[in-house]
Design an enzyme around this catalytic site. Sequence first.
Site, short mmCIF file in Angstrom:
data_model
loop_
_atom_site.label_atom_id
_atom_site.label_comp_id
_atom_site.label_asym_id
_atom_site.label_seq_id
_atom_site.Cartn_x
_atom_site.Cartn_y
_atom_site.Cartn_z
N CYS A 1 -2.23 0.06 10.02
CA CYS A 1 -3.25 -0.86 9.47
C CYS A 1 -4.25 -1.33 10.50
CB CYS A 1 -2.58 -2.10 8.90
SG CYS A 1 -1.15 -1.75 7.92
N HIS B 1 0.84 -1.20 0.00
CA HIS B 1 0.00 0.00 0.00
C HIS B 1 0.88 1.26 0.00
CE1 HIS B 1 -3.22 -2.53 2.20
NE2 HIS B 1 -3.77 -2.18 1.07
C1 CIR Z 1 -3.67 -8.10 3.33
O1 CIR Z 1 -2.89 -8.56 2.50
O2 CIR Z 1 -4.71 -7.56 3.00
C2 CIR Z 1 -3.33 -8.22 4.78
N1 CIR Z 1 -2.62 -9.45 5.00
C3 CIR Z 1 -2.47 -7.07 5.24
C4 CIR Z 1 -3.16 -5.75 5.16
C5 CIR Z 1 -2.33 -4.65 5.71
N2 CIR Z 1 -3.02 -3.43 5.72
C6 CIR Z 1 -2.45 -2.25 5.55
O3 CIR Z 1 -1.29 -2.14 5.25
N3 CIR Z 1 -3.24 -1.17 5.65
#
Ligand code: CIR
Length: 257
Positions: free
Chosen positions: A247, A160
């Site tokens: 996150c 992201h």
């Molecule tokens: C994903 O791949 O969606 C989750 N394992 C990690 C999401 C992390 N979120 C973020 O960086 N905002």
Amino acid sequence: MPIALVRPVSPSLSRCALTFREREPIDVGRAERQHRDYRRALERVGCTVVELPGEPELPDAVFVEDTAVVVDEVAVLARPALASRRAELPAVEVALRRYRPLVRIEQPATLEGGDVLRIGRRVFVGRSSRTNEGGIAQLASVLGRHGYEVVSVAVQACLHLKSACSYLGRDTVLVQPGWVDPAVFAGLALLEVSPEEPAAGNALLVGETVIHPVAFPRTRALLEEAGFAVTPVEASELAKAEGGVTCTSVLLEVPRS
Ligand code: CIR
């Protein structure tokens, strides 16, 4: 000071989605303890922590940031790129309706909160494997009505936009220049992550405190030398699930009643 919406670590965390990281064993008990300490850190810096219901069968539910973009005027329910993550949305929608009028990102657009970096009235949005042009256009339309300017930003080699950069306050952006072009932040001061810590660009600003993973002491030293107050947190297990410190919460200001 803000409300921080959080969600419990799911027992199924080890089945999380991964894009740029190799799968490694995750100690879920340790992830829970680290998440509890993260919540305490949020409380210490003045947040009221509100926990949404757990989702034991949804491995990535703890990464609540991806499900919404909240500004003072409106909450935008995001549309994660992975269908498996869209099941996280209903409980987030119920929670957000208590605080804000709500608008949804509609298919086929996708948008994840991890790609959205707001600095004042400017909102930088990453074009990533999770957020597409349609998602950025819809967000620009909603936020444009409230006087925000949305800036589309190319992201490479990371999940992201906020894997690559974060706002530190005092018109300063923490940036990993290999993953996002620092030129997009023209007019702002830049602080580059230590070259030995490429994943150190994700930091969570609450008030005047920067929450940052313990795993990046060199970058922390740079932040402290520049005068930022840093609260280090252990975040190793959620990092294995490709998540950072932004996150696992959604911050929103709520007027005192
Ligand atoms: C994903 O791949 O969606 C989750 N394992 C990690 C999401 C992390 N979120 C973020 O960086 N905002």
